[in-house]
Design an enzyme around this catalytic site. Structure first.
Site, short mmCIF file in Angstrom:
data_model
loop_
_atom_site.label_atom_id
_atom_site.label_comp_id
_atom_site.label_asym_id
_atom_site.label_seq_id
_atom_site.Cartn_x
_atom_site.Cartn_y
_atom_site.Cartn_z
CD GLU A 1 3.17 17.00 -15.36
OE1 GLU A 1 3.77 17.58 -14.44
OE2 GLU A 1 3.45 15.85 -15.75
NE ARG B 1 -10.54 -1.24 8.87
CZ ARG B 1 -10.10 -1.43 10.11
NH1 ARG B 1 -9.78 -0.37 10.85
NH2 ARG B 1 -9.98 -2.63 10.61
#
Length: 259
Positions: A121, A159
């Site tokens: 939770e 990247r």
């Protein structure tokens, strides 16, 4: 650049770190990734890291003490490497800033971070209030844990690092990049030149301009396609580019023809 990831499921990261074009960056420690399991810092034979929420309600909550000890171990490990400034702690959370290209670019220029992957939770709020420096969201939906979000941030940041992609300039033509004025990328084509969908269907050719060898015409076509796709699918990006003064008269003429 170094990322320390606090996760109850470090095994989820192994295939990602060994696959794709970014794997070279992880293997060489150009982008160093260290995985830390809070269970290694929990008490008892069961190494418990979660408990029921005070006040009742469904689910479980990650306990503060294993997280504090895990974070202390990360800080000590980083300090041994003479880290100049403490790395920020990032939590993936619905209340966080939505991850976009400009924020990815900021993270890509920094020293890294400590990424906290929540489960159940959520996390004891006291840890968040005391130790979390930034919160990030992937969008208005809920995941079963922060690992997927951490992988998304890692991939997007990695990247952008120099030398990671085979073509150093390829990411500059990605959607949302300032080099494209924040617009969406144009369509791309490769072999075969004529694709036959089926025996009773006409061949589908590559747009003729891309085969012309005329670079100016090709660039103009790509810009027009970028404007068309962005106006169709993400018109708010057109508005942002216009407000920033990034659209030329010829761009506006293309958009006028599309409307």
């Amino acid at each position: 650049m170094r990322f320390d990831i606090i996760t109850l499921f470090p095994e989820l990261f192994a295939p990602f770190l060994a696959s794709g074009v970014t794997r070279r960056a992880y293997a060489s420690d150009q982008v160093a990734v260290r995985l830390w399991n809070p269970r290694d810092h929990a008490d008892g034979n069961y190494r418990r890291v979660d408990d029921r929420p005070f006040g009742g309600g469904p689910g479980m909550v990650m306990m503060i003490e294993p997280l504090v000890r895990c974070l202390a171990a990360i800080r000590a490990d980083r300090a041994a490497l003479a880290e100049p400034t403490p790395a920020p702690v990032v939590l993936f959370s619905p209340i966080g800033e939505v991850l976009r290209h400009d924020s990815v670019a900021r993270w890509a220029e920094g020293p890294g971070a400590i990424l906290l992957c929540g489960r159940y939770e959520g996390i004891d709020q006291r840890f968040i209030d005391t130790h979390v420096d930034a919160q990030i969201s992937l969008g208005d939906f809920v995941l079963s844990g922060g690992e997927i979000a951490a992988l998304a941030l890692l991939d997007a940041v990695t990247r952008l690092q120099p030398g990671v992609l085979n073509d150093a300039g390829s990411h500059q033509l990605d959607s949302f990049n300032p080099a494209l004025d924040g617009l969406l990328d144009c369509p791309h084509y490769t072999r075969p030149e004529h694709w036959e969908p089926g025996p009773d269907q006409a061949p589908v050719p590559v747009p003729e301009v891309l085969l012309s060898g005329h670079h100016a015409h090709i660039e103009r076509w790509r810009r027009e396609q970028s404007l068309r796709i962005t106006a169709q699918h993400r018109p708010e990006l057109i508005q942002a580019a216009r407000a920033a003064g990034r659209l030329s008269r010829s761009d506006e003429a293309v958009l006028a023809r599309l409307s």
